[in-house]
Design an enzyme around this catalytic site. Structure first.
Site, PDB file in Angstrom:
ATOM      1  CG  ASP A 175      -5.428   0.602   0.894  1.00 44.44           C
ATOM      2  OD1 ASP A 175      -5.351  -0.640   0.876  1.00 44.44           O
ATOM      3  OD2 ASP A 175      -5.477   1.252   1.957  1.00 44.44           O
ATOM      4  CG  ASP A 176      -3.016  -3.385  -0.120  1.00 44.88           C
ATOM      5  OD1 ASP A 176      -1.953  -3.300   0.498  1.00 44.88           O
ATOM      6  OD2 ASP A 176      -4.141  -3.244   0.417  1.00 44.88           O
TER       7      ASP A 176
ATOM      8  CE  LYS B  35      -5.417  -6.550  11.060  1.00 47.36           C
ATOM      9  NZ  LYS B  35      -4.939  -6.447  12.440  1.00 47.36           N
TER      10      LYS B  35
ATOM     11  CE1 TYR C 214      -4.029  -1.282  11.528  1.00 47.09           C
ATOM     12  CE2 TYR C 214      -4.161   1.110  11.732  1.00 47.09           C
ATOM     13  CZ  TYR C 214      -4.540  -0.067  11.119  1.00 47.09           C
ATOM     14  OH  TYR C 214      -5.432  -0.036  10.083  1.00 47.09           O
TER      15      TYR C 214
ATOM     16  CG  ASP D  86      -4.516  -4.983   3.389  1.00 45.24           C
ATOM     17  OD1 ASP D  86      -5.335  -5.453   4.211  1.00 45.24           O
ATOM     18  OD2 ASP D  86      -4.281  -3.770   3.301  1.00 45.24           O
TER      19      ASP D  86
ATOM     20  CG  ASP E  44      -1.742   1.204   1.430  1.00 45.65           C
ATOM     21  OD1 ASP E  44      -1.585   2.160   0.643  1.00 45.65           O
ATOM     22  OD2 ASP E  44      -2.570   1.212   2.362  1.00 45.65           O
TER      23      ASP E  44
ATOM     24  CE1 TYR F  65      -5.193  10.407   5.240  1.00 47.06           C
ATOM     25  CE2 TYR F  65      -5.169   8.026   5.551  1.00 47.06           C
ATOM     26  CZ  TYR F  65      -5.154   9.319   6.078  1.00 47.06           C
ATOM     27  OH  TYR F  65      -5.084   9.498   7.422  1.00 47.06           O
TER      28      TYR F  65
ATOM     29  CG  ASP G  94      -7.618  -3.499   1.027  1.00 45.08           C
ATOM     30  OD1 ASP G  94      -6.534  -3.445   1.647  1.00 45.08           O
ATOM     31  OD2 ASP G  94      -8.339  -2.496   0.838  1.00 45.08           O
ATOM     32  CE  LYS G  95      -9.231  -0.571   3.947  1.00 38.38           C
ATOM     33  NZ  LYS G  95      -8.145  -0.492   2.943  1.00 38.38           N
TER      34      LYS G  95
HETATM   35  C1  F6R Z   1      -7.659  -0.658   7.836  1.00 41.43           C
HETATM   36  C2  F6R Z   1      -7.484   0.656   7.243  1.00 41.43           C
HETATM   37  C3  F6R Z   1      -8.435   1.752   7.606  1.00 41.43           C
HETATM   38  C4  F6R Z   1      -7.750   2.805   8.472  1.00 41.43           C
HETATM   39  C5  F6R Z   1      -8.726   3.927   8.885  1.00 41.43           C
HETATM   40  C6  F6R Z   1      -8.025   5.022   9.673  1.00 41.43           C
HETATM   41  O1  F6R Z   1      -6.688  -1.560   7.368  1.00 41.43           O
HETATM   42  O2  F6R Z   1      -6.591   0.894   6.465  1.00 41.43           O
HETATM   43  O3  F6R Z   1      -9.577   1.244   8.216  1.00 41.43           O
HETATM   44  O4  F6R Z   1      -7.204   2.194   9.625  1.00 41.43           O
HETATM   45  O5  F6R Z   1      -9.299   4.494   7.741  1.00 41.43           O
HETATM   46  O6  F6R Z   1      -6.962   5.466   8.926  1.00 41.43           O
HETATM   47  P1  F6R Z   1      -5.996   6.652   9.393  1.00 41.43           P
HETATM   48  O7  F6R Z   1      -5.504   6.272  10.762  1.00 41.43           O
HETATM   49  O8  F6R Z   1      -4.926   6.618   8.348  1.00 41.43           O
HETATM   50  O9  F6R Z   1      -6.813   7.902   9.390  1.00 41.43           O
HETATM   51 MG    MG Z   2      -3.995   2.243   3.193  1.00 42.12          MG
HETATM   52 MG    MG Z   3      -4.922  -2.209   2.094  1.00 39.54          MG
END
Ligand code: F6R
Ligand code: MG
Ligand code: MG
Length: 368
Positions: free
Chosen positions: A54-55, A232, A229, A234, A13, A92, A133-134
């Site tokens: 997003d990967d 994830k 953290y 993925d 990602d 992002y 993903d996720k």
């Molecule tokens: C899970 C994931 C999203 C982010 C969430 C908060 O793998 O990528 O659920 O954890 O959108 O993201 P941040 O902390 O980047 O605002």
């Molecule tokens: Mg991401």
């Molecule tokens: Mg991802």
């Protein structure tokens, strides 16, 4: 003997569009043009670039074997180039999974996920590449078990003489940094002791009893690498199909049962794994539900013939419907377990930071 081919899937990602939900086309274009360059130089035989959520997924064939420094380095360079594009567009989490400052030797342990296998291409070589993903790397344990060890899923284990002797599983303890091999069906119960614990014991590979590789998965756990953290895992998984391996339909069948995996919102929740066609590999509801795509290829002298979008089939509609019902039910638990991960697993999320601030407020219970 015929030349061996290596199939490498390396993913990371390096920036999401919008938020963590999908990939911007400019990143795919950048990756494609970079890989076309190295293909023209003869470093790789062929490639296919795609995205799951997003990967960014770099799917490549070459003759350099697994864990090859040149191949890993070029994947790293592609991810860095795509990070630059992501930075320019202010996408992002640009460069999110590139945990090291610079490449050194082997991309494993530096953030990206890696699944590679080397084999002699058969007369016909159907492969399926699963990308999720996720969710986390343990997501493949249950489907790989079903494909290669469960006769209720894989009829060939009973009917096909080529598969009747079963398979060998390579299981990694990603916390203890150890591995163990189990023969199925002889050691099924021993195998299940470990692979049921999907946060720690991961099926890295499956082999036919003659030693030929049938499946390989990415077992990188981002939280263990980073110590906190950072998104994830993925994960990805490559499965060879037909002949002495499960048929295409037996390889896809486990995904008719949307099993519950960890991941989803903030990597902190359990949710059902949703099998989707490529056009739906864009998690949005509560940043999910976690999802999986399956691209099928025929290999022809290292060339990718395909892909076919294997979950683009109404045969999976019922699984998707059930998945959404399960997702609704889990969501209604809000911040309560078992929707939210248990405390041990939350250790690697941002929750401990919040808890720390409340540390002083705790008082001893009065003596009775
Ligand atoms: C899970 C994931 C999203 C982010 C969430 C908060 O793998 O990528 O659920 O954890 O959108 O993201 P941040 O902390 O980047 O605002
Ligand atoms: Mg991401
Ligand atoms: Mg991802």
């Amino acid at each position: 003997m015929e030349d061996k081919i290596t199939l490498s899937v390396i993913k990371a990602d390096v920036g999401g569009f919008v938020g963590h939900s999908a990939m911007h086309g400019d990143l795919l274009d950048e990756a494609k043009s970079r890989l076309a360059g190295v293909q023209a130089d003869g470093i790789i035989v062929d490639f296919h670039v795609t995205a799951c959520g997003d990967d960014l997924q770099l799917i490549m064939t070459h003759h350099k074997g697994v864990d090859n420094e040149e191949i890993h380095h070029l994947a790293w360079d592609v991810f860095e180039a795509c990070t630059e594009v992501a930075n320019r567009l202010k996408l992002y989490g640009a460069g999110q999974d590139l945990l090291a400052d610079a490449f050194s030797g082997n991309i494993r342990g530096m953030g990206p996920g890696v699944a590679e296998m080397e084999f002699v291409e058969r007369k016909s070589e159907p492969v399926i590449i699963f990308m999720a993903d996720k969710t986390s790397a343990g997501a493949w344990n249950l489907p790989l078990y079903k494909m290669f060890a469960d006769p209720f899923n894989t009829a060939g284990l009973i009917i096909a003489p080529s598969m009747h002797t079963g398979f060998r599983f390579e299981v990694h303890d990603v916390k203890g940094h150890k591995r163990i091999f189990f023969d199925a069906p002889e050691e099924l119960y021993d195998l299940l002791v470990f692979i049921g614990a999907t946060g720690r014991y991961l099926i890295k590979a499956v082999y036919a009893k003659d030693g030929e590789i049938g499946a390989v998965s990415s077992t990188e756990r981002l939280a263990l690498i980073a110590g906190k953290y950072v998104g994830k895992d993925d994960p990805v998984c490559v499965v060879r199909c037909q002949g002495k391996f499960p048929a295409v339909g037996e390889v896809l069948e486990p995904f008719t049962m949307p099993h519950i995996v960890e991941g989803w919102m903030r990597g902190s929740h359990y949710g059902p794994l949703l099998p989707v066609p490529l056009r739906h590999a864009t998690p949005s509801r509560f940043d999910g539900p976690p999802r999986v795509i399956a691209l099928g290829f025929q290999l022809a002298h290292g060339r990718f013939i395909g892909p076919r979008d294997m979950f683009d089939d109404p045969g999976f509609d019922e699984a998707r419907r059930l998945c959404n019902a399960l997702a609704d039910h889990l969501r209604r638990h809000g911040p309560f377990e078992p929707h939210r991960l248990p405390m041990e697993a939350m250790e690697y999320t941002t929750l401990p930071e919040v808890m720390e601030k409340l540390g002083d407020r705790w008082e001893e219970l009065p003596e009775l």
